[in-house]
Scaffold this active site. Structure first.
Site, mmCIF file in Angstrom:
data_model
loop_
_atom_site.group_PDB
_atom_site.id
_atom_site.type_symbol
_atom_site.label_atom_id
_atom_site.label_comp_id
_atom_site.label_asym_id
_atom_site.label_seq_id
_atom_site.Cartn_x
_atom_site.Cartn_y
_atom_site.Cartn_z
ATOM 1 N N TYR A 59 47.273 42.120 31.070
ATOM 2 C CA TYR A 59 48.039 41.206 31.922
ATOM 3 C C TYR A 59 47.330 40.908 33.239
ATOM 4 C CZ TYR A 59 51.559 39.020 34.771
ATOM 5 O OH TYR A 59 52.210 38.144 35.603
ATOM 6 N N LYS A 101 45.546 37.145 33.992
ATOM 7 C CA LYS A 101 46.038 36.303 35.091
ATOM 8 C C LYS A 101 44.956 36.088 36.142
ATOM 9 C CE LYS A 101 49.783 34.946 35.605
ATOM 10 N NZ LYS A 101 50.427 33.677 35.198
#
Length: 375
Positions: A157, A161
């Site tokens: 994650y 991002k």
């Protein structure tokens, strides 16, 4: 600049829906295309019914962020793209490649679609996770964009991002197919809370099964959570700024931390403040010291790695989650205030009241499981 149109990805999500609620109030907006993989015929009806009273055309699209041809068609005739679609997972439930595909490749696909369809403005919903924290010993209080904070975690994650944000900001100034210029920016919200938060919902439902006792997962943290309505408002202001590049040249290619006036507090204290009206309380039992918790996470990750050739063992927590939940890591919104004209729309007291009322509806749905242990 009349007659503009906007595409919102992840439009069925927690943040996406709030952005659309504010978008329909924007002057001269003619059409909103709302894109989400979860949309179904019944979802379309729900979406249309909300905005029947407005003059804005709402087009609901059920599509995959990895379908390049679909994205190109979705971007046709669009003035601004607001990209909120993402997989949020910090516990390792979802396969790494799936997260990378959606969060990174999906963003790259959308940028390319914007160039091919000559969309001049792109706003990326990033995350404070791209900045860290990298260690629970690290202390950042009221940090800013000049602090050069960058996550070193390889977890899918924060990594996806971070790389997606880099791609978005690097695309600023790209030449569009019609000869125009693409302008981009990224917003990094703090931990987002508010009505219909999936994270808060899970915490409350778990606590209901535990006689109203909230699990302690972030008692050592100091955070500045942000209300979902204020994050949505920052996206609207960014869209206004990028639509008029002559007026707001400072925004182009920039990222902004988005917080509000919610008091600095631990994640556990936030959960308690939002739910105590309904009889919830924090677990007062003994918990592991933070350093021991961190090394236990390391041990569990090692076991998971050693077992991976023969068995997929997913630890209950990992070092990234322990660090994220137990660090002093807060950021100021002064740059957004200066460049975007951002001021929180919703005060802490109002945000707390709205969220608490929504938690009350969850309690009502599950009231048979709530005991009076905390009272």
């Amino acid at each position: 600049m009349p007659g503009w149109s906007c595409l919102v990805t992840g439009a069925g999500g927690f943040l996406g829906q709030r952005i659309i609620q504010l978008l329909v109030q924007e002057k001269d907006l003619e059409e909103i295309k709302v894109l989400d993989k979860v949309f179904r015929p019944e979802t379309r009806e729900q979406f249309f019914s909300k905005y029947l009273g407005t003059s804005i055309k709402v087009t609901v699209l059920e599509g995959d962020i990895l379908d390049t041809q679909y994205l190109r068609r979705a971007c046709q005739g669009i003035s601004v793209v607001i990209h909120t679609a993402a997989i949020i997972d910090v516990t390792g439930v979802i396969p790494r490649q799936t997260i990378l595909d959606v969060n990174l490749k999906g963003t790259q696909n959308l940028l390319e679609a914007c160039i091919q369809a000559s969309v001049p403005a792109f706003i990326f919903s990033s995350s404070v996770d791209v900045a860290g924290p990298n260690s629970y010993k690290e202390i950042v209080l009221n940090g800013d964009e000049d602090g050069h904070h960058e996550s070193i975690w390889p977890d899918p994650y924060p990594y996806s991002k971070k790389m997606a944000e880099k791609a978005v900001l690097a695309a600023n100034g790209s030449t569009l197919k019609n000869g125009g210029t693409l302008y981009t920016c990224a917003l990094r919200p703090m931990y987002i809370y508010g009505e219909r938060s999936r994270f808060i919902s899970n915490i409350i439902i778990t606590a209901l099964k535990n006689k109203g006792v909230l699990g302690c997962t972030g008692k050592f943290s100091t955070a500045n959570p942000v209300y979902v309505g204020n994050v949505a408002w920052a996206h609207i202001l960014a869209a206004r700024g990028l639509r008029d590049p002559q007026k707001s040249p400072n925004i182009q290619g920039q990222f902004y931390y988005i917080s509000d006036d919610t008091p600095h507090q631990s994640y556990d204290d936030l959960n308690c403040a939002l739910s105590k009206e309904w009889g919830f309380c924090l677990d007062s039992s003994w918990s592991l010291p933070l350093p021991l918790l961190y090394w236990l996470a390391f041990f569990l990750e090692t076991v998971s790695f050693l077992l991976s050739p023969i068995y997929r063992y997913r630890p209950l927590f990992n070092r990234h989650l322990v660090t994220l939940s137990n660090s002093t890591f807060t950021f100021s919104y002064k740059k957004a205030q200066r460049d975007l004209g951002y001021e929180p729309l919703v005060s802490w007291e109002e945000a707390k009241q709205k969220t608490s009322e929504w938690i009350g509806t969850l309690v009502e749905q599950h009231k048979e499981t709530l005991d009076t242990k905390c009272q």
